[in-house]
Design a protein around this motif. Structure first.
Motif: not given
Length: 90
Positions: A29, A33-38, A40-41, A44, A70, A73
């Motif tokens: 997890q 999380d790290y890959r998807i948040r990167a 996303t950042q 954004e 992505l 992830g």
């Protein structure tokens, strides 16, 4: 499910980037999380810019670049889902 699962985007045999499907769920997890948040950042940051001057080639290359972490992830989340479903069947 095999112990080591190759990432989706790599079609080489033998695969060199693998997911350990028996890793602890919290480790899987955290990696997802790290890959998807990167991704996303970065998205954004682009979305909230007042002006973006890029041609379609740059945007195409950029989207391909963001698709890699992505997809990784999503592969990790797939392993987590399989493991959780297998736990509920026992």
């Amino acid at each position: 499910m095999d112990r080591y699962m190759p990432l989706t985007g790599i079609d080489l045999v033998p695969a060199s980037l693998l997911i350990d499907t028996e890793a602890p769920l919290d480790v899987l997890q955290a990696a997802a999380d790290y890959r998807i948040r990167a991704v996303t950042q970065v998205l954004e940051n682009i979305a909230f810019r007042a002006e973006i001057g890029c041609d379609t080639v740059v945007l195409s290359d950029f989207s391909k670049l963001l698709a890699i972490p992505l997809r990784d992830g999503c592969d990790l989340m797939d392993v987590i889902g399989r493991r959780l479903r297998a736990q509920t069947k026992v």
